[in-house]
Design a protein around this motif. Structure first.
Motif, PDB file in Angstrom:
ATOM      1  N   UNK A  52      21.307  61.352  14.590  1.00  0.00           N
ATOM      2  CA  UNK A  52      21.387  62.869  14.706  1.00  0.00           C
ATOM      3  C   UNK A  52      22.805  63.255  14.262  1.00  0.00           C
ATOM      4  N   UNK A  53      22.685  64.417  13.659  1.00  0.00           N
ATOM      5  CA  UNK A  53      23.968  65.194  13.052  1.00  0.00           C
ATOM      6  C   UNK A  53      24.877  65.350  14.378  1.00  0.00           C
ATOM      7  N   UNK A  54      26.133  64.970  14.341  1.00  0.00           N
ATOM      8  CA  UNK A  54      27.100  64.931  15.193  1.00  0.00           C
ATOM      9  C   UNK A  54      27.001  63.659  16.103  1.00  0.00           C
ATOM     10  N   UNK A  55      26.282  62.886  16.097  1.00  0.00           N
ATOM     11  CA  UNK A  55      26.036  61.736  16.981  1.00  0.00           C
ATOM     12  C   UNK A  55      27.110  60.735  16.688  1.00  0.00           C
ATOM     13  N   UNK A  56      27.663  60.324  17.852  1.00  0.00           N
ATOM     14  CA  UNK A  56      29.063  59.263  17.774  1.00  0.00           C
ATOM     15  C   UNK A  56      28.146  57.886  17.267  1.00  0.00           C
ATOM     16  N   UNK A  57      28.610  57.439  16.234  1.00  0.00           N
ATOM     17  CA  UNK A  57      28.155  56.139  16.046  1.00  0.00           C
ATOM     18  C   UNK A  57      29.311  55.062  15.929  1.00  0.00           C
ATOM     19  N   UNK A  58      30.413  55.652  15.945  1.00  0.00           N
ATOM     20  CA  UNK A  58      31.728  54.122  16.104  1.00  0.00           C
ATOM     21  C   UNK A  58      32.971  55.169  16.824  1.00  0.00           C
TER      22      UNK A  58
END
Length: 118
Positions: A52-58
């Motif tokens: 999702x847009x803005x989702x933290x992935x790291x």
């Protein structure tokens, strides 16, 4: 790292470091997986699910390690086989932890080293 720099460091992510990593210690699936080379562009991580847009992935809390000083970083790098040392040098960066603070040395210790913004 534990033997050379910090004996108390914990690498306890339930996801194997070659398969991805968790962000918050929960049981969510790792957001990335390693895939083959990126079509002549080298290695990289490819999303294994929609993000999702803005989702933290790291955020680095589980995969990045800090070095207390340049001497500790050099001891660690010189303790490695040459090819691995070259990789670690590529995966190392400096950043400020506090606004206006001194730069610290960090390196990633799992598959997150293949992150990029492509």
């Amino acid at each position: 790292y534990k033997e050379i720099v910090d004996a108390d460091a914990a690498f306890d992510d339930p996801v194997p470091p070659t398969d991805g990593y968790t962000l918050h210690g929960d049981e969510m699936k790792a957001p990335f997986y390693a895939a083959h080379s990126g079509g002549g562009r080298g290695r990289g991580l490819f999303a294994s699910r929609d993000i999702k847009k803005g989702e933290l992935v790291h955020d680095g809390k589980k995969s990045d390690v800090g070095f207390p000083d340049g001497t500790a970083w050099r001891r660690f790098v010189f303790s490695l086989p040459r090819k691995k040392a070259c990789d670690v040098i590529d995966w190392t960066w400096t950043q400020r932890v506090e606004k206006g603070g001194e730069y610290k040395i960090f390196s990633a210790m799992n598959i997150s080293v293949l992150l990029n913004n492509s």
